[in-house]
Design an enzyme around this catalytic site. Structure first.
Site, PDB file in Angstrom:
ATOM      1  N   ASP A  67       0.794  -1.274  -0.184  1.00  7.32           N
ATOM      2  CA  ASP A  67       0.122   0.006  -0.031  1.00  7.32           C
ATOM      3  C   ASP A  67       0.815   1.242   0.026  1.00  7.32           C
ATOM      4  O   ASP A  67       1.856   1.030   0.337  1.00  7.32           O
ATOM      5  CB  ASP A  67      -0.780  -0.115   1.157  1.00  7.32           C
ATOM      6  CG  ASP A  67      -0.125  -0.391   2.519  1.00  7.32           C
ATOM      7  OD1 ASP A  67       1.066  -0.383   2.575  1.00  7.32           O
ATOM      8  OD2 ASP A  67      -1.182  -0.730   3.336  1.00  7.32           O
ATOM      9  N   ASN A 136      -6.875  -2.396  14.721  1.00  8.24           N
ATOM     10  CA  ASN A 136      -8.167  -2.606  14.454  1.00  8.24           C
ATOM     11  C   ASN A 136      -8.381  -3.861  13.359  1.00  8.24           C
ATOM     12  O   ASN A 136      -9.513  -4.162  12.913  1.00  8.24           O
ATOM     13  CB  ASN A 136      -8.862  -1.330  13.744  1.00  8.24           C
ATOM     14  CG  ASN A 136      -8.304  -1.134  12.473  1.00  8.24           C
ATOM     15  OD1 ASN A 136      -7.337  -1.696  11.869  1.00  8.24           O
ATOM     16  ND2 ASN A 136      -8.833   0.045  11.802  1.00  8.24           N
ATOM     17  N   HIS A 138      -6.918  -4.168  10.575  1.00  9.30           N
ATOM     18  CA  HIS A 138      -6.662  -4.113   9.107  1.00  9.30           C
ATOM     19  C   HIS A 138      -5.581  -4.699   8.862  1.00  9.30           C
ATOM     20  O   HIS A 138      -4.346  -5.001   9.345  1.00  9.30           O
ATOM     21  CB  HIS A 138      -6.645  -2.432   8.604  1.00  9.30           C
ATOM     22  CG  HIS A 138      -5.383  -1.820   9.305  1.00  9.30           C
ATOM     23  ND1 HIS A 138      -5.710  -0.406   9.556  1.00  9.30           N
ATOM     24  CD2 HIS A 138      -4.281  -1.966   9.250  1.00  9.30           C
ATOM     25  CE1 HIS A 138      -4.294   0.133   9.760  1.00  9.30           C
ATOM     26  NE2 HIS A 138      -3.538  -1.106   9.614  1.00  9.30           N
ATOM     27  N   GLU A 143      -9.748  -1.814   5.699  1.00  9.37           N
ATOM     28  CA  GLU A 143     -10.168  -1.365   7.031  1.00  9.37           C
ATOM     29  C   GLU A 143     -11.467  -2.134   7.217  1.00  9.37           C
ATOM     30  O   GLU A 143     -12.038  -2.529   6.496  1.00  9.37           O
ATOM     31  CB  GLU A 143     -10.286   0.210   6.978  1.00  9.37           C
ATOM     32  CG  GLU A 143      -9.238   1.333   6.691  1.00  9.37           C
ATOM     33  CD  GLU A 143      -8.319   1.214   8.076  1.00  9.37           C
ATOM     34  OE1 GLU A 143      -8.490   0.264   8.739  1.00  9.37           O
ATOM     35  OE2 GLU A 143      -7.800   2.305   7.842  1.00  9.37           O
TER      36      GLU A 143
HETATM   37  C1  F6R Z   1       1.695  -1.047   5.933  1.00  6.10           C
HETATM   38  C2  F6R Z   1       0.461  -1.739   6.413  1.00  6.10           C
HETATM   39  C3  F6R Z   1      -0.371  -1.625   7.549  1.00  6.10           C
HETATM   40  C4  F6R Z   1       0.546  -1.930   8.926  1.00  6.10           C
HETATM   41  C5  F6R Z   1      -0.181  -1.771  10.218  1.00  6.10           C
HETATM   42  C6  F6R Z   1       0.442  -2.145  11.261  1.00  6.10           C
HETATM   43  O1  F6R Z   1       2.370  -1.489   4.622  1.00  6.10           O
HETATM   44  O2  F6R Z   1       0.081  -2.492   5.136  1.00  6.10           O
HETATM   45  O3  F6R Z   1      -1.369  -2.679   7.450  1.00  6.10           O
HETATM   46  O4  F6R Z   1       1.202  -3.236   8.642  1.00  6.10           O
HETATM   47  O5  F6R Z   1      -0.913  -0.459  10.273  1.00  6.10           O
HETATM   48  O6  F6R Z   1       1.439  -1.116  11.584  1.00  6.10           O
HETATM   49  P1  F6R Z   1       2.756  -0.995  12.562  1.00  6.10           P
HETATM   50  O7  F6R Z   1       3.573  -2.041  12.244  1.00  6.10           O
HETATM   51  O8  F6R Z   1       3.240   0.461  12.415  1.00  6.10           O
HETATM   52  O9  F6R Z   1       1.737  -1.364  13.858  1.00  6.10           O
END
Ligand code: F6R
Length: 243
Positions: A67, A136, A138, A143
Site C-alpha cells: 500500500d 483494528n 486491518h 479497514e
Molecule cells: C503497512 C500496512 C499496515 C501496517 C499496520 C501495522 O504497509 O499495510 O497494515 O502493517 O498498520 O502498522 P505497525 O507495524 O506500524 O503497527
C-alpha cells in the site's frame, strides 16, 4: 495457520528474516510482498545485515508493496516509497525496475490500481507476502467494514488508523486520509503469507485472528481461509498482560 512465538521484537525479526532468506534461496527470482509501518523495520534491518554478510542475493527478486498513502509525494519521508528505500531498497541489490509500490503521486489512482493488479499477475503472483496488522485488524489498508474490496483500490483510512499513524507525522492533520491498497483477494492470492505482530497493543487482535472465525470487521481474520499463513509474533503480542 502456524504460529511462532518469539521472546521479543529482535527474535521475531530474525525469525522472519530467516523465512524470507529461505524463500530467496529456494527461488532466487521469487516475488516478495512487502509491508511498511513500524513492525517490519527489524526484519528489513536483518535482511540488510544478511545481504551484507553475503548470505542473500536480491538480484533476481521482484517486489510489490502492499500500500501507499494517497495522495503523497515520494519525497515525503512518511511516504511508503521513501520508507522502503530508506529501510531496504537502498541497502540491498534488488534492481530498481523490479520494485513496485502503488504510486501516491498519480493523478489517476483508479488506473494505477488496475495496472498494479495486472503487473502482479504478469509476474506470476506473489510467492511470499509479509503483513503487519493494525490494532483494528486491518491488513494493508483494508479497514474494518461490512464489505471489503477484493482488488487493489483507493480507500479511506479509518479514524483508528489515522490516530495510530499520526505518531509518524508532525500532527494528525498531516496524515493523508486515503491510501491505495492491495485488496483482500490480492493478498489472499499470495502463495505464502507471513504476518508479524509485536507489542501488547496487538494482543487483542491476534487473539481474534486465532479464533478461527472470519469477520470483515476484523479484516485479518480472512487469513483463516488461506492454506499457508504463518504468524510470527513476540510474547507481548501473544500473551498480552498475562506475560
Ligand atoms: C503497512 C500496512 C499496515 C501496517 C499496520 C501495522 O504497509 O499495510 O497494515 O502493517 O498498520 O502498522 P505497525 O507495524 O506500524 O503497527
Amino acid at each position: 495457520m502456524r504460529i511462532i512465538v518469539c521472546k521479543n521484537y529482535e527474535d521475531m525479526s530474525r525469525a522472519a528474516a530467516k523465512l524470507v532468506a529461505s524463500q530467496i534461496t529456494l527461488k532466487p527470482d521469487c516475488v516478495l510482498g512487502f509491508a511498511t509501518g513500524s513492525t517490519p523495520i527489524g526484519l528489513y534491518k536483518e535482511l540488510c545485515a544478511m545481504y551484507g554478510r553475503g548470505e542473500i542475493d536480491f538480484s533476481a527478486v521482484t517486489s510489490f508493496n502492499l500500500d501507499e498513502y494517497y495522495p503523497i509525494r515520494k519525497s515525503n519521508p512518511e511516504s511508503y516509497d521513501y520508507f522502503m528505500k530508506d529501510n531496504l531498497f537502498s541497502k540491498v541489490n534488488i534492481p530498481s525496475e523490479n520494485i513496485h509500490i502503488p504510486d501516491g503521486e498519480t493523478e489517476v489512482p483508479e488506473i494505477e490500481c488496475l495496472n498494479y493488479e495486472k503487473v502482479i499477475e504478469s509476474c506470476g503472483g506473489i510467492d511470499l507476502q509479509i503483513l503487519g496488522i493494525g490494532v483494528n485488524g486491518h491488513i494493508g489498508f483494508n479497514e474494518p467494514d461490512i464489505n471489503l474490496s477484493t482488488k487493489t483500490h483507493v480507500t479511506e483510512l479509518s479514524q483508528s488508523t489515522i490516530d495510530a499513524n499520526s505518531r509518524f507525522f508532525d500532527s494528525e492533520d498531516e496524515v493523508p486520509r486515503k491510501a491505495i491498497t492491495m485488496g483482500v483477494s490480492t493478498i489472499l492470492k499470495s502463495k505464502k503469507i507471513v504476518l508479524l505482530a509485536s507489542g501488547k497493543n496487538k494482543h487483542a487482535v491476534i487473539k481474534e485472528l486465532l479464533d478461527e472465525k472470519v469477520n470483515t470487521n476484523v479484516p485479518a481474520t480472512l487469513l483463516n481461509v488461506h492454506r499457508d499463513v504463518t504468524i510470527i509474533c513476540d510474547e507481548e503480542a501473544y500473551y498480552g498482560d498475562d506475560i
